[in-house]
Design an enzyme around this catalytic site. Structure first.
Site, PDB file in Angstrom:
ATOM      1  N   CYS A 225      16.774  95.653 -88.568  1.00  4.74           N
ATOM      2  CA  CYS A 225      17.966  95.284 -89.313  1.00  4.74           C
ATOM      3  C   CYS A 225      19.150  95.224 -88.352  1.00  4.74           C
ATOM      4  O   CYS A 225      20.011  96.108 -88.335  1.00  4.74           O
ATOM      5  CB  CYS A 225      18.212  96.314 -90.415  1.00  4.74           C
ATOM      6  SG  CYS A 225      19.507  95.787 -91.499  1.00  4.74           S
TER       7      CYS A 225
ATOM      8  N   ARG B  12      15.306  95.764 -73.873  1.00  7.21           N
ATOM      9  CA  ARG B  12      15.965  95.267 -72.663  1.00  7.21           C
ATOM     10  C   ARG B  12      16.797  94.003 -72.893  1.00  7.21           C
ATOM     11  O   ARG B  12      17.814  93.797 -72.254  1.00  7.21           O
ATOM     12  CB  ARG B  12      14.941  95.074 -71.540  1.00  7.21           C
ATOM     13  CG  ARG B  12      14.242  96.375 -71.143  1.00  7.21           C
ATOM     14  CD  ARG B  12      13.457  96.274 -69.850  1.00  7.21           C
ATOM     15  NE  ARG B  12      14.331  96.057 -68.722  1.00  7.21           N
ATOM     16  CZ  ARG B  12      14.564  94.881 -68.174  1.00  7.21           C
ATOM     17  NH1 ARG B  12      13.941  93.814 -68.624  1.00  7.21           N
ATOM     18  NH2 ARG B  12      15.398  94.771 -67.171  1.00  7.21           N
TER      19      ARG B  12
ATOM     20  N   ARG C 177       9.544  99.405 -61.485  1.00  4.33           N
ATOM     21  CA  ARG C 177       9.340  98.092 -62.113  1.00  4.33           C
ATOM     22  C   ARG C 177       8.357  97.214 -61.311  1.00  4.33           C
ATOM     23  O   ARG C 177       7.513  96.542 -61.902  1.00  4.33           O
ATOM     24  CB  ARG C 177      10.695  97.389 -62.174  1.00  4.33           C
ATOM     25  CG  ARG C 177      10.701  96.082 -62.938  1.00  4.33           C
ATOM     26  CD  ARG C 177      12.024  95.331 -62.696  1.00  4.33           C
ATOM     27  NE  ARG C 177      13.195  96.168 -62.782  1.00  4.33           N
ATOM     28  CZ  ARG C 177      13.874  96.416 -63.899  1.00  4.33           C
ATOM     29  NH1 ARG C 177      13.517  95.850 -65.018  1.00  4.33           N
ATOM     30  NH2 ARG C 177      14.933  97.214 -63.881  1.00  4.33           N
TER      31      ARG C 177
ATOM     32  N   GLU D  45      10.973 104.241 -53.860  1.00  2.00           N
ATOM     33  CA  GLU D  45      10.621 104.635 -55.225  1.00  2.00           C
ATOM     34  C   GLU D  45      10.508 103.441 -56.159  1.00  2.00           C
ATOM     35  O   GLU D  45      11.291 103.300 -57.104  1.00  2.00           O
ATOM     36  CB  GLU D  45      11.706 105.568 -55.789  1.00  2.00           C
ATOM     37  CG  GLU D  45      11.849 106.859 -55.051  1.00  2.00           C
ATOM     38  CD  GLU D  45      13.026 107.698 -55.532  1.00  2.00           C
ATOM     39  OE1 GLU D  45      12.939 108.937 -55.461  1.00  2.00           O
ATOM     40  OE2 GLU D  45      14.043 107.113 -55.967  1.00  2.00           O
TER      41      GLU D  45
ATOM     42  N   TYR E 232       9.868  99.811 -68.474  1.00  2.00           N
ATOM     43  CA  TYR E 232      11.039 100.078 -69.316  1.00  2.00           C
ATOM     44  C   TYR E 232      10.949  99.433 -70.699  1.00  2.00           C
ATOM     45  O   TYR E 232      11.977  99.099 -71.285  1.00  2.00           O
ATOM     46  CB  TYR E 232      12.328  99.651 -68.591  1.00  2.00           C
ATOM     47  CG  TYR E 232      12.458 100.276 -67.220  1.00  2.00           C
ATOM     48  CD1 TYR E 232      12.640 101.650 -67.091  1.00  2.00           C
ATOM     49  CD2 TYR E 232      12.342  99.520 -66.055  1.00  2.00           C
ATOM     50  CE1 TYR E 232      12.733 102.243 -65.843  1.00  2.00           C
ATOM     51  CE2 TYR E 232      12.428 100.107 -64.799  1.00  2.00           C
ATOM     52  CZ  TYR E 232      12.625 101.472 -64.701  1.00  2.00           C
ATOM     53  OH  TYR E 232      12.706 102.052 -63.464  1.00  2.00           O
TER      54      TYR E 232
HETATM   55  C1  LIG Z   1      16.615 107.234 -58.434  1.00  6.55           C
HETATM   56  C2  LIG Z   1      15.782 106.097 -58.895  1.00  6.55           C
HETATM   57  N1  LIG Z   1      14.666 105.789 -58.211  1.00  6.55           N
HETATM   58  C3  LIG Z   1      13.870 104.780 -58.575  1.00  6.55           C
HETATM   59  C4  LIG Z   1      14.171 103.984 -59.661  1.00  6.55           C
HETATM   60  C5  LIG Z   1      13.243 102.898 -60.003  1.00  6.55           C
HETATM   61  O1  LIG Z   1      13.826 101.675 -60.105  1.00  6.55           O
HETATM   62  P1  LIG Z   1      12.936 100.384 -60.267  1.00  6.55           P
HETATM   63  O2  LIG Z   1      12.061 100.565 -61.432  1.00  6.55           O
HETATM   64  O3  LIG Z   1      13.930  99.307 -60.464  1.00  6.55           O
HETATM   65  O4  LIG Z   1      12.157 100.227 -59.002  1.00  6.55           O
HETATM   66  C6  LIG Z   1      15.345 104.246 -60.396  1.00  6.55           C
HETATM   67  C7  LIG Z   1      15.767 103.373 -61.504  1.00  6.55           C
HETATM   68  O5  LIG Z   1      16.625 102.530 -61.319  1.00  6.55           O
HETATM   69  C8  LIG Z   1      16.154 105.339 -60.014  1.00  6.55           C
HETATM   70  O6  LIG Z   1      17.253 105.633 -60.697  1.00  6.55           O
HETATM   71  N1  LIG Z   2      15.866 100.900 -67.651  1.00  4.65           N
HETATM   72  C1  LIG Z   2      16.394  99.889 -66.795  1.00  4.65           C
HETATM   73  C2  LIG Z   2      16.465 100.248 -65.373  1.00  4.65           C
HETATM   74  C3  LIG Z   2      17.092 101.562 -65.066  1.00  4.65           C
HETATM   75  C4  LIG Z   2      16.131 102.279 -64.268  1.00  4.65           C
HETATM   76  C5  LIG Z   2      16.409 103.689 -63.931  1.00  4.65           C
HETATM   77  N2  LIG Z   2      17.579 103.991 -63.184  1.00  4.65           N
HETATM   78  C6  LIG Z   2      15.726  98.550 -67.045  1.00  4.65           C
HETATM   79  O1  LIG Z   2      15.077  98.387 -68.007  1.00  4.65           O
HETATM   80  O2  LIG Z   2      15.876  97.629 -66.321  1.00  4.65           O
END
Ligand SMILES: Cc1ncc(COP(=O)(O)O)c(C=O)c1O
Ligand SMILES: N[C@@H](CCCC[NH3+])C(=O)O
Length: 497
Positions: free
Chosen positions: A401, A370, A323, A320, A431
């Site tokens: 702010c 982030r 990023r 999955e 993200y």
């Molecule tokens: C269950 C699950 N799958 C996939 C992802 C995707 O993660 P990434 O965007 O780091 O590949 C996340 C986020 O951490 C997640 O919580």
């Molecule tokens: N939102 C996070 C990652 C968490 C992804 C979902 N579990 C980031 O910006 O790196």
């Protein structure tokens, strides 16, 4: 996500730094960090053949510019590496109708982690059978949507959720439908080497069924005995922005062990194993991400070896990535406004040594949380021109702010950057838009997809009128004129220029 040499945020004024890099290096575009189509043309940053100045003029700033070919080629890299597996795009990284269509056309699956992510994908025509629904607190309404749409998998996260889903699934079966296919999300006790807030497989946290306590096995047995559910397999996700394959391999080892326990306890052979996402990307030149191909080889071999040891057939794998597909192909363009030099010594007279320039831009933590949230590091360049000016240490900050409203904590920029210049921050595709807020009533920026010299606004800029419409008192009240929104786009949403 790394300790920073500048130390804690409010540590006072530190001494001036050593000299920075050569001016030539300042605007360099490391292909590891920038979108695959990024080039300097006469000093100016171009993305997929479009000048950033033109894009900023047409769509305003802050602006997310998404290189479509980059996004889709990274999706293809995963699909090619995992030919014998299912690649689910983790849509929480960035989802809109157009992205759902690309992912559907390119044959990937999609992971949604709320009913509304699911609704966006379905509304864009994404095939329900290729969607998995995650979430540690899925509501009845979300589960009903998933059951009615006939999605590929509900990824079960808790005992409460099993009991919430069973009656909905039973209704579907009673009406002649198939049992609802589910996976069990197991936390396998791996401490991934990443920021605490994005590590997800250690025991003491909100996601999933613990393998160590036996909860994961108990859940699997419960589901196998439930005629309205079909346990397709197991799921594990160790965290995000991970560079080292050891964590994935250790997780694979443990979760295959759980498959063995399920087999022993029930005789059931589970056919699917989803090993989650989390594959890191380069935000900085020194980052060293693992390729999709390498991850695929390693995961396949660990799973094959573990299955052989347990006498189990090799399950169909799934991953999955979010990023790693969405992150690197997008940059955020900002316009510089105020520049505040901080100098050593009382009074900070212009002759005193410069510590750093605070370079303020027209967005901030509302379009990229982030840095504030995870101490994330980003690469940033002067984008509308090159400069021979000597480097100056800068901190790129937003306009909120909040003193923690930092986008890039410490970087070298040419000392002649000025109000009206454009800055580009690399690798903001994951993200950032998806975690954007309206803090201080700043508005969500648009997303423009560029490809072969054409630019299409795939998400339009939020307007003050959009926000007024939600307010009991302000709904219907005209927004101020001239608009405080950023420049009206010359190209409306969906139009290509
Ligand atoms: C269950 C699950 N799958 C996939 C992802 C995707 O993660 P990434 O965007 O780091 O590949 C996340 C986020 O951490 C997640 O919580
Ligand atoms: N939102 C996070 C990652 C968490 C992804 C979902 N579990 C980031 O910006 O790196």
């Amino acid at each position: 996500m790394r300790a920073h040499p500048a130390g804690p945020l409010h540590a006072g004024i530190s001494p001036p730094p050593a000299a920075g890099p050569a001016p030539d290096d300042l605007g360099a575009l490391d292909p590891l960090v920038w979108p695959r189509s990024a080039r300097r043309v006469d000093g100016e940053l171009h993305l997929a053949g479009r000048s950033v100045t033109d894009l900023a003029r047409a769509h305003g700033t802050p602006l997310f510019v998404l290189d479509e070919a980059d996004f889709r080629s990274r999706a293809a890299d995963f699909a090619d590496a995992f030919t014998d597996a299912d690649v689910h795009y983790a849509s929480k990284a960035f989802l809109c109708g157009q992205v759902a269509r690309w992912i559907a056309e390119d044959g990937l699956h999609l992971d949604a982690c709320s009913g509304n992510e699911l609704a966006v994908a379905l509304a864009a025509g994404f095939p329900a059978g290729r969607i998995a629904l995650h979430g540690n607190n899925k509501s009845l309404v979300e589960l009903q949507l998933a059951v009615d749409a006939g999605i590929g998998h509900v990824v079960l996260d808790s005992f409460d959720e099993i009991e919430r889903l069973v009656p909905l699934a039973a209704d579907r079966v009673a009406a002649g439908g198939a049992p609802v296919p589910v996976l069990i999300r197991s936390t396998v006790g791996i401490e991934a080497h990443t920021h605490e807030f994005i590590a997800t497989a250690h025991e003491d946290q909100k996601f999933g069924f613990s393998l160590a306590t036996g909860d994961a096995l108990t859940a699997a047995v419960r589901v196998i005995r439930e005629p309205a559910l079909h346990l397709s397999g197991l799921h594990s996700h160790v965290g995000s922005q991970i560079f080292d394959t050891a964590g994935f391999e250790a997780a694979a080892h443990r979760v295959v062990g759980l498959m063995g326990q399920v087999h022993q306890a029930t005789g059931e052979v589970l056919g699917e194993l989803n090993l989650g996402g989390g594959f890191g990307i380069a935000y900085l030149s020194e980052d060293d991400p693992v390729s999709a191909a390498d991850v695929a080889v390693k995961l396949r071999s660990v799973v094959a070896a573990e299955c052989a040891a347990l006498g189990l057939p090799v399950p169909r794998l799934a991953v999955e990535p979010g990023r790693a597909i969405a992150g690197p192909g997008t940059v955020t363009l900002y316009e510089i406004g105020t520049i505040k030099p901080v100098r050593l010594g009382s009074g900070g007279s212009p002759g005193a040594p410069l510590v750093r320039n605070y370079v303020s831009v027209d967005g901030g933590m509302s379009d990229n949380i982030r840095t504030a949230l995870y101490d994330a590091s980003y690469t940033c360049v002067l984008a509308n021109r090159s400069s021979d000016a000597p480097p100056a240490l800068c901190r790129v900050v937003g306009k909120h702010c909040e003193s923690g409203d930092i986008l890039v904590r410490d970087l070298w920029l040419p000392s002649d950057v000025q109000a009206g210049d454009l800055l580009a921050v690399a690798a903001t595709g994951a993200y950032c838009w998806s975690m954007a807020s309206n803090y201080n009533y700043l508005l969500k920026p648009p997303v423009v997809a560029v490809r072969d010299g054409a630019a299409t606004e795939i998400v339009r800029r939020q307007t003050l009128a959009d926000v007024f419409a939600l307010d009991a008192v302000l709904a219907g009240v005209p927004a101020p004129s001239p608009a405080i929104d950023q420049p009206a786009p010359e190209h409306p949403v969906g139009a290509t220029s």
